[in-house]
Write an enzyme that holds these catalytic residues in place. Structure first.
Site, PDB file in Angstrom:
ATOM      1  CB  SER A 187      43.666 -18.614  35.052  1.00  0.00           C
ATOM      2  OG  SER A 187      44.305 -19.028  33.881  1.00  0.00           O
ATOM      3  CE  LYS A 246      45.709 -22.121  34.871  1.00  0.00           C
ATOM      4  NZ  LYS A 246      44.742 -23.240  34.948  1.00  0.00           N
ATOM      5  CE  LYS A 301      45.272 -20.826  30.887  1.00  0.00           C
ATOM      6  NZ  LYS A 301      44.977 -22.266  30.904  1.00  0.00           N
ATOM      7  CG  ASP A 308      47.337 -24.417  32.352  1.00  0.00           C
ATOM      8  OD1 ASP A 308      47.793 -25.446  31.807  1.00  0.00           O
ATOM      9  OD2 ASP A 308      46.116 -24.141  32.370  1.00  0.00           O
ATOM     10  CG  ASP A 310      43.198 -29.274  33.006  1.00  0.00           C
ATOM     11  OD1 ASP A 310      42.147 -29.938  32.999  1.00  0.00           O
ATOM     12  OD2 ASP A 310      43.219 -28.083  32.599  1.00  0.00           O
ATOM     13  CE  LYS A 362      40.081 -26.873  33.845  1.00  0.00           C
ATOM     14  NZ  LYS A 362      40.768 -26.741  32.552  1.00  0.00           N
ATOM     15  N   GLY A 420      38.973 -24.084  36.290  1.00  0.00           N
ATOM     16  CA  GLY A 420      37.922 -23.177  35.833  1.00  0.00           C
ATOM     17  C   GLY A 420      37.798 -23.247  34.330  1.00  0.00           C
TER      18      GLY A 420
HETATM   19  O1  NPG Z   1      39.266 -18.832  35.628  1.00  0.00           O
HETATM   20  O2  NPG Z   1      37.763 -20.093  34.681  1.00  0.00           O
HETATM   21  C1  NPG Z   1      38.902 -19.591  34.731  1.00  0.00           C
HETATM   22  C2  NPG Z   1      39.878 -19.916  33.657  1.00  0.00           C
HETATM   23  C3  NPG Z   1      40.937 -20.834  34.145  1.00  0.00           C
HETATM   24  O3  NPG Z   1      42.870 -21.037  32.820  1.00  0.00           O
HETATM   25  C4  NPG Z   1      41.739 -21.388  33.015  1.00  0.00           C
HETATM   26  N1  NPG Z   1      41.100 -22.266  32.257  1.00  0.00           N
HETATM   27  O4  NPG Z   1      43.136 -24.623  30.647  1.00  0.00           O
HETATM   28  O5  NPG Z   1      42.357 -24.532  32.626  1.00  0.00           O
HETATM   29  C5  NPG Z   1      42.423 -24.085  31.473  1.00  0.00           C
HETATM   30  C6  NPG Z   1      41.684 -22.823  31.093  1.00  0.00           C
HETATM   31  C7  NPG Z   1      40.591 -22.976  30.084  1.00  0.00           C
HETATM   32  C8  NPG Z   1      39.657 -21.985  29.928  1.00  0.00           C
HETATM   33  C9  NPG Z   1      40.460 -24.077  29.301  1.00  0.00           C
HETATM   34  C10 NPG Z   1      38.637 -22.069  29.003  1.00  0.00           C
HETATM   35  C11 NPG Z   1      39.433 -24.179  28.382  1.00  0.00           C
HETATM   36  C12 NPG Z   1      38.528 -23.171  28.230  1.00  0.00           C
END
Ligand code: NPG
Length: 372
Positions: free
Chosen positions: A134, A160, A162, A187, A237, A261, A289
């Site tokens: 991500s 991915k 953001k 995302d 999500d 998740k 994640g």
């Molecule tokens: O690789 O763990 C990872 C991060 C993946 O983008 C990611 N997580 O919105 O899914 C999400 C985001 C996130 C991370 C959301 C931290 C909340 C806290």
């Protein structure tokens, strides 16, 4: 198994690089870990709640409070199996990330006692899983292309990006132009409204795997409306808190893909039920994640080996997040991570390192909380 006490611990871990999403920038993690102490052995859990309630309503201080005052008292000093944790916590509404952390610790203790791995318990069908990464919002397109190029060089099998209003079509176009048909998805973390549907439909030209959570979590019906305008599959999500939420969203056509998740849905057992539901409805899932340490990563990688996890997950290698992890690191090999095979989570915690990064610890037993 009798749950005799629970150790709670807050640790501070800096991230290797700032991670920017539509809801803010993160440079470090303040992680709540729980250790279940039972008469049969111990188990670890990780709470994925962040410092602020900006991804969802949960946040780490709140999770710690609800565990100490409302959740753990319902579990302590009783005979318990992991499958009984969620039913016992059912009277408490919400707080899925806090609930998930203690269920995870009890499940780890239970499986360690049985000499059984998380992977075997979930019915893993592969011994390694395809990994995506991500990529946070970057200061410029040049930075983005450099960052994505670095991850592709490391072998990641899916990117991915953001996105947020003002950072969507152009970054996607730039990555497509430079890196060809690499598996790509975006995302939005709830940053758009239904009025943006025509704009988001501009992304249809780029052959994305999916667009994740364009609108706020409660706008499930609006996602079904957006799906009539945007051809790229919508993945949910934040909206999916439970098996029921997943079933309803699929039923009304709000999503064609689901990000699983375990923390968001109250634990690995509910996540496993969502996996089965989606398999039954022909909806592919992938593992999300939450910047987990090696503890959470071990459980996520094991679950991602279930059959309907057909898209690469946000299960990146430890070095994408941390210079030093609290377990042995997960290392990327040909874009994949190995599913741990040892009992329970199958990883061991580096207790000495853990001590050195601990900012608070407490132990809750039948007699109450002791902090040190
Ligand atoms: O690789 O763990 C990872 C991060 C993946 O983008 C990611 N997580 O919105 O899914 C999400 C985001 C996130 C991370 C959301 C931290 C909340 C806290």
């Amino acid at each position: 198994m009798k749950l005799q006490a629970v150790e709670l611990r807050r640790i501070h871990l800096p991230l290797v690089a700032p991670f920017e999403t539509s809801f803010g920038v993160q440079t470090e993690r303040d992680v709540l870990l729980v250790k279940a102490i039972t008469d049969a052995g111990e188990g670890w859990g990780e709470c994925v709640a962040g410092e602020e309630p900006t991804y969802s309503s949960e946040y780490v201080d709140g999770a710690q409070h609800v565990l100490i005052h409302h959740l753990l008292p319902r579990l302590l000093d009783r005979e318990l199996a992991a499958a009984e944790v969620a039913p016992l916590l059912h009277p408490v509404h919400g707080h899925n990330m806090a609930k998930a952390s203690i269920e995870m610790a009890v499940l780890d203790a239970e499986l360690r006692t049985q000499g059984r791995s998380f992977g075997s318990f979930f019915g893993a069908v592969r011994d390694e899983v395809d990994c995506g990464v991500s990529v946070g919002i970057q200061p410029s397109i040049a930075d983005l292309l450099r960052t994505v190029g670095g991850y592709l060089d490391q072998g990641y099998r899916r990117i991915k990006l953001k996105i947020k209003p003002g950072w969507d079509v152009e970054p996607v176009r730039a990555v497509r132009e430079k890196f060809g048909d690499v598996p790509l998805q975006v995302d939005a973390n709830t940053a758009y409204t239904l009025a943006d549907a025509e704009h988001l439909a501009l992304l249809d030209a780029f052959g994305l795997l999916l667009i994740e959570q364009p609108m706020r979590e409660e706008l499930v019906f609006a996602h079904a409306e957006m799906a009539k305008i945007v051809r790229t599959p919508i993945c949910l999500d934040e909206s999916i808190h439970s098996w029921q939420a997943a079933a309803d969203a699929i039923q009304i056509g709000a999503c064609r893909v689901i990000n699983v998740k375990p923390g968001r849905v109250g634990g690995y057992l509910e996540a496993s039920r969502i996996h089965d539901l989606c398999a039954d409805r022909g909806v592919p899932v992938w593992m999300g994640g939450m910047l987990e340490t090696g503890i959470g990563r071990a459980g996520n990688v094991a679950m991602a080996a279930m059959p309907n996890f057909t898209l690469p997950g946000d299960t990146s290698a430890s070095d994408r997040y941390y210079h030093r992890d609290i377990t042995e690191p997960f290392v990327l090999r040909e874009g994949r991570l190995k599913v741990p095979t040892g009992p329970g989570l199958g990883v061991s915690v580096d207790e000495e390192f853990l001590e050195s990064i601990t900012t608070w610890e407490g132990r809750l037993g039948p007699a109450g909380l002791k902090t040190g």
